[in-house]
Design an enzyme around this catalytic site. Structure first.
Site, PDB file in Angstrom:
ATOM      1  CB  THR B 146      -0.732  -0.079   1.202  1.00  0.00           C
ATOM      2  OG1 THR B 146      -0.490  -0.085   2.369  1.00  0.00           O
ATOM      3  CG2 THR B 146      -2.123  -0.995   1.119  1.00  0.00           C
ATOM      4  CE  LYS B 168       0.066  -3.272   3.418  1.00  0.00           C
ATOM      5  NZ  LYS B 168      -0.756  -2.443   4.137  1.00  0.00           N
ATOM      6  CB  THR B 179      -3.191  -2.683   8.000  1.00  0.00           C
ATOM      7  OG1 THR B 179      -4.424  -2.706   8.562  1.00  0.00           O
ATOM      8  CG2 THR B 179      -3.259  -3.452   6.634  1.00  0.00           C
ATOM      9  CD  GLU B 259       1.731   5.126   6.538  1.00  0.00           C
ATOM     10  OE1 GLU B 259       1.309   5.781   7.588  1.00  0.00           O
ATOM     11  OE2 GLU B 259       0.898   4.598   5.961  1.00  0.00           O
ATOM     12  CB  SER B 383      -4.018   5.861   3.634  1.00  0.00           C
ATOM     13  OG  SER B 383      -3.316   6.388   5.123  1.00  0.00           O
TER      14      SER B 383
END
Lengths: 383, 383
Positions: B146, B168, B179, B259, B383
């Protein structure tokens, strides 16, 4: 106004040189009586700064003659020397005021792990004492600022008596209080056990539900001093309501001035099975960094609200949850609700309602968005 | 290599059109046997996505023939229609492979609260099935990305048997998993109860101790499939160690790609009274936004470490705490230790050691710094 709105109090705020930039950094609040009843609530962090350890002892007697507060250094994690410094500060105040040191509460705020410059602080106490005034409340409120952009004061006046106060704190706002120093004064004639009851009831639903960044300080202190100078003894409920109103107002001012924040977020949890459930869910939502980023981006990302609710132990069924953002029920029965495009998030205040559909209890937690400014303010220098 | 490093597996990764930008978004992993034993670990979030609800049922039998994974949509908080879509996806895979739908696990990742475009997903299953290959592991790993900047795979080969996998997840990494979708495969000949034991033991000390931002996802899934194609049954300890090594490697890759992160922070809690205490303290430090900002600013702000420890219920005495940052014991006995100027924080990895001086247990939690890039990445779009 501030801590000198109520009769029977004097205050001062000066620059003692504790802060390197020369800004005001020392405040003194004195109860001139006739009573000197007091109550206090302190951080629930187990790592307590020296002034918190000292003031907890002071409050055990239920009597406080004066409060000395310094910004520019937290005096936390400073070992036996730090405690000696707090004690010496209280002794100095006692000496210049002619009171007992055990009736002098001490509050400090600033960087953890650094000893205070006592060679500046102790002379500062003399300077402050010389400037004590019935109009000194504003200056005292200014002297306790750290990263606060504005000083915070609030006053409620009733029939013949007053509750007023000052607060500082712009980061580390969290449950169990935050480096947040608050001094409240009243001229009502009340005993310390009544003050204690009213203060605990008020902080539980105000400061304790202000959770800007989930971090809890080593120094949080909220004090309530009563002089009895108004010679009025109000009904408990009326007094408790006035204390709650001042705490609520000051808490709102703290949220509106939180470090780097662009949004004030009101998280209202409704229809919970218990009040504890409502608070737990509210805190979980208020502390979700992904949601706080989304709110910063004006994105009504209700999935992150549900995701935060799902990490709690509160009573709820996932397919009965409803979420409204600024009045639009974007999530109904755990799934897609009204069109998220209808949500207007242009304004500073954002209102999230989480309906647990599990009972009749509710609670409101206030928090802020997570912004690049917050990161900058807390990474660019030690604080 | 990835999921096809072990014998007895084929995989594919394609662009089905679920993502609007045309990037790969559908992966298929098939166990060609002879065995089809499997184990799974899922999010502990009580708000579970439809694919998690489905796959939990699938895993009850301990048998999995195939896993279908999509990026571009989480299919979470999508109500009965969302569950029907997951079921239809499993049925489609079962149909094209000639297996039973109840042996097809489904994983989804992406935005919460949006239905999947089934008109693209179901034809995509046929396309992916047509491209299944013993060399398809890499493409499958790419298709589940993602906001990941790189795809993540890992392989451990032992004497005649192999454990491999793909992962992922670049945000929402938190305890109870995040996630994060992970599929592990092995050609060892083992029953599902052995797989389950090894997988739970491994995730407990790897993925479950990777806590990038404290947020827990609705979709986290870790699956372990065994084909038995190597016709070797390793000793449990040796197998469990291999699974742990692959999970550890993938967990490290997740942290390094979190991130917006600029630092990977290893929080090691030592001399705790219990392992649970060590984990609680590690998480509290790892989730302290003020500390994460300080680390971003390369500021060895140990006061924020003590402040975080103080909010836990772990056994410790405040004046016995020690903290090292990158090898320098900046806090000793709850106060100032070695000179903080000695701490070198120029590199990406930062190592914090919190010594509770309360026992002999320890635990390590990995997290990231809090950066303006994190805020940007999580506020600029849904997101």
């Amino acid at each position: 106004m501030s801590v000198t709105a109520a009769k029977g109090f004097t205050a001062a705020g000066i620059a003692a040189g504790i802060k390197e930039n020369g800004n005001p950094d020392l405040a003194l609040v004195v109860n001139t009586g006739p009573r000197r009843s007091a109550a206090g609530v302190f951080t629930s962090n187990r790592v307590k700064a020296a002034p918190v350890q000292w003031s907890e002892q002071v409050l055990k007697s239920g009597q406080v003659s004066a409060v000395v507060l310094n910004s520019g250094g937290a005096n936390a994690c400073t070992g036996p020397k730090g405690f000696q410094d707090t004690h010496a500060t209280a002794e100095k105040v006692a000496e210049v005021l002619g009171r007992g040191a055990i009736e002098v509460a001490v509050c400090s705020t600033g960087l953890i792990g650094v000893l205070l410059p006592m060679d500046k602080l102790l002379p500062g106490v003399e300077t402050a004492a010389a400037q004590l005034s019935e109009h000194g409340g504003e200056k005292a409120a200014i002297a306790i600022k750290t990263t606060d952009t504005v000083h915070k004061t609030s006053v409620v006046t009733k029939d013949g008596w007053t509750v007023g106060g000052m607060a500082k704190g712009a980061g580390m706002l969290a449950p169990g209080l935050a480096t947040m120093l608050v001094v409240l004064t009243t001229d009502a004639a009340l005993d310390n056990d009544v003050l204690d009851k009213a203060l605990r009831a008020a902080t539980k639903v105000t400061f304790d539900r202000v959770d800007s960044d989930g971090c809890m300080s080593t120094n949080d202190t909220v004090l309530l001093l009563a002089s009895g100078a108004a010679e009025v003894t109000p009904e408990y409920e009326e007094f408790a309501e006035a204390v709650r109103a001042v705490c609520d107002d000051l808490g709102q001012q703290l949220i509106r001035d939180a470090e780097g924040a662009g949004k004030d977020i009101k998280v209202e949890v409704i229809n919970a099975a218990t009040e504890d459930d409502a608070v737990e869910v509210g805190r979980s939502i208020a502390r979700n960094n992904l949601l706080k980023c989304a709110i910063h981006g004006e994105d009504p990302n209700w999935g992150r609200v549900l995701s935060a609710i799902g990490t709690t132990k509160a009573a709820f069924e996932p397919d009965r949850l409803n979420v409204a953002i600024n009045g639009v029920w974007v999530c109904k029965n755990g799934g897609v609700g009204e069109d998220r495009e209808k949500v207007d998030m242009r304004y500073r205040e954002v209102h999230i309602v989480a309906d647990l559909a599990a009972g009749n209890e509710s609670a409101t937690i206030w928090t802020n968005d997570l912004t690049a400014d917050y990161v900058h303010e807390n990474s660019a220098y030690s604080s």
